[in-house]
Design a protein around this motif. Sequence first.
Motif, short mmCIF file in Angstrom:
data_model
loop_
_atom_site.label_atom_id
_atom_site.label_comp_id
_atom_site.label_asym_id
_atom_site.label_seq_id
_atom_site.Cartn_x
_atom_site.Cartn_y
_atom_site.Cartn_z
N GLU A 26 0.83 -1.20 0.00
CA GLU A 26 0.00 0.00 0.00
C GLU A 26 0.87 1.25 0.00
OE1 GLU A 26 -3.13 2.50 -0.28
OE2 GLU A 26 -3.16 0.34 -0.56
N GLN A 27 1.93 1.26 0.77
CA GLN A 27 2.83 2.42 0.79
C GLN A 27 3.44 2.64 -0.59
OE1 GLN A 27 5.61 2.74 4.20
NE2 GLN A 27 4.58 0.86 4.89
N LEU A 28 3.86 1.57 -1.24
CA LEU A 28 4.46 1.70 -2.56
C LEU A 28 3.44 2.17 -3.59
CD1 LEU A 28 6.74 -1.44 -2.34
CD2 LEU A 28 7.51 0.94 -2.52
N HIS A 29 2.22 1.69 -3.48
CA HIS A 29 1.16 2.15 -4.37
C HIS A 29 0.93 3.66 -4.18
CE1 HIS A 29 -2.55 2.44 -6.62
NE2 HIS A 29 -3.11 2.99 -5.55
N ASP A 32 3.66 5.63 -5.80
CA ASP A 32 3.46 5.70 -7.26
C ASP A 32 2.45 6.79 -7.61
OD1 ASP A 32 4.98 4.20 -9.01
OD2 ASP A 32 3.71 2.43 -8.90
N VAL A 33 1.34 6.83 -6.90
CA VAL A 33 0.30 7.84 -7.14
C VAL A 33 0.85 9.24 -6.85
CG1 VAL A 33 -1.94 8.69 -6.31
CG2 VAL A 33 -1.60 6.24 -6.73
N THR A 34 1.60 9.37 -5.77
CA THR A 34 2.19 10.67 -5.41
C THR A 34 3.15 11.15 -6.49
OG1 THR A 34 1.97 10.23 -3.05
CG2 THR A 34 3.62 11.86 -3.69
N ILE A 35 3.96 10.25 -7.00
CA ILE A 35 4.91 10.61 -8.07
C ILE A 35 4.16 11.14 -9.28
CG2 ILE A 35 6.59 9.69 -9.72
CD1 ILE A 35 7.28 7.58 -7.44
N ASP A 36 3.12 10.42 -9.69
CA ASP A 36 2.33 10.85 -10.85
C ASP A 36 1.67 12.21 -10.61
OD1 ASP A 36 2.98 8.59 -12.33
OD2 ASP A 36 1.16 7.50 -11.73
N ALA A 51 12.82 8.02 -12.52
CA ALA A 51 13.76 7.38 -11.59
C ALA A 51 13.03 6.91 -10.34
CB ALA A 51 14.88 8.36 -11.23
N ALA A 52 12.11 7.71 -9.84
CA ALA A 52 11.36 7.33 -8.64
C ALA A 52 10.46 6.13 -8.92
CB ALA A 52 10.55 8.52 -8.14
N HIS A 53 9.83 6.10 -10.10
CA HIS A 53 9.00 4.94 -10.47
C HIS A 53 9.86 3.67 -10.56
CE1 HIS A 53 4.98 6.49 -10.96
NE2 HIS A 53 5.38 7.44 -11.79
N ARG A 54 11.07 3.79 -11.11
CA ARG A 54 11.97 2.64 -11.17
C ARG A 54 12.32 2.16 -9.76
NH1 ARG A 54 14.26 5.53 -15.35
NH2 ARG A 54 15.89 6.36 -13.98
N ASP A 55 12.55 3.10 -8.85
CA ASP A 55 12.86 2.73 -7.48
C ASP A 55 11.68 2.03 -6.81
OD1 ASP A 55 15.43 3.72 -7.72
OD2 ASP A 55 14.95 5.65 -6.77
N VAL A 56 10.47 2.51 -7.05
CA VAL A 56 9.27 1.85 -6.51
C VAL A 56 9.22 0.42 -7.05
CG1 VAL A 56 6.74 1.78 -6.57
CG2 VAL A 56 7.91 3.94 -6.12
N TYR A 57 9.42 0.26 -8.35
CA TYR A 57 9.38 -1.07 -8.97
C TYR A 57 10.46 -1.97 -8.37
CZ TYR A 57 9.70 -4.81 -12.35
OH TYR A 57 9.75 -6.06 -12.93
N ASP A 58 11.65 -1.44 -8.17
CA ASP A 58 12.74 -2.24 -7.59
C ASP A 58 12.39 -2.72 -6.19
OD1 ASP A 58 14.26 -1.91 -9.88
OD2 ASP A 58 15.55 -0.34 -9.02
N ILE A 59 11.79 -1.84 -5.39
CA ILE A 59 11.40 -2.23 -4.03
C ILE A 59 10.28 -3.27 -4.09
CG2 ILE A 59 10.50 -1.46 -1.80
CD1 ILE A 59 11.80 1.31 -2.42
N GLN A 60 9.31 -3.07 -4.99
CA GLN A 60 8.22 -4.04 -5.15
C GLN A 60 8.79 -5.41 -5.53
OE1 GLN A 60 5.95 -1.84 -8.07
NE2 GLN A 60 4.35 -1.37 -6.58
N ARG A 85 14.05 1.44 2.92
CA ARG A 85 14.13 1.84 1.52
C ARG A 85 12.93 2.69 1.11
NH1 ARG A 85 15.20 -3.08 -2.33
NH2 ARG A 85 15.23 -1.38 -3.84
N VAL A 86 11.74 2.29 1.56
CA VAL A 86 10.52 3.06 1.26
C VAL A 86 10.62 4.46 1.87
CG1 VAL A 86 8.02 3.21 1.68
CG2 VAL A 86 9.04 1.02 1.01
N ASN A 87 11.04 4.53 3.12
CA ASN A 87 11.16 5.83 3.80
C ASN A 87 12.17 6.74 3.10
OD1 ASN A 87 9.35 4.88 5.69
ND2 ASN A 87 10.90 4.46 7.23
N LYS A 88 13.30 6.18 2.68
CA LYS A 88 14.32 6.99 1.99
C LYS A 88 13.80 7.48 0.65
CE LYS A 88 18.32 5.15 4.34
NZ LYS A 88 19.45 4.24 4.31
N LEU A 89 13.07 6.63 -0.07
CA LEU A 89 12.50 7.05 -1.34
C LEU A 89 11.47 8.15 -1.12
CD1 LEU A 89 12.11 6.86 -4.38
CD2 LEU A 89 10.58 4.89 -3.97
#
Length: 103
Positions: A26-29, A32-36, A51-60, A85-89
């Motif tokens: 849920e945090q990663l989702h 993603d929404v926040t980035i968009d 770059a942020a979307h790639r990082d979200v994908y990598d963590i997922q 990792r989520v917090n740092k992103l």
Amino acid sequence: SPIAVLAQATAPPRAAPPTERNGLDEQLHRLDVTIDRRLAHGHISRHDAAAAHRDVYDIQSDVADVRLRNGGQVPSDEHFRLQDRVNKLRERIDSERIGGSPH
């Protein structure tokens, strides 16, 4: 009254512990929404958003790998690593929005 008894007998919904599936996912989702949203409002550049979307994908992907190795669960030590990792992103995205300028 029967309604009052029912209300007393029903426990409040339990908050999901951080190791349950919806915590990190849920945090990663939401990230993603926040980035968009921030990209749409011009608060971050396309480059930073990609770059942020790639990082979200990598963590997922990392979360999925951890679950695969652990019978669908995320052990506490792994959860803390992934949460970091989520917090740092999230902090990076926030600093790009606040301190950075759109490219």
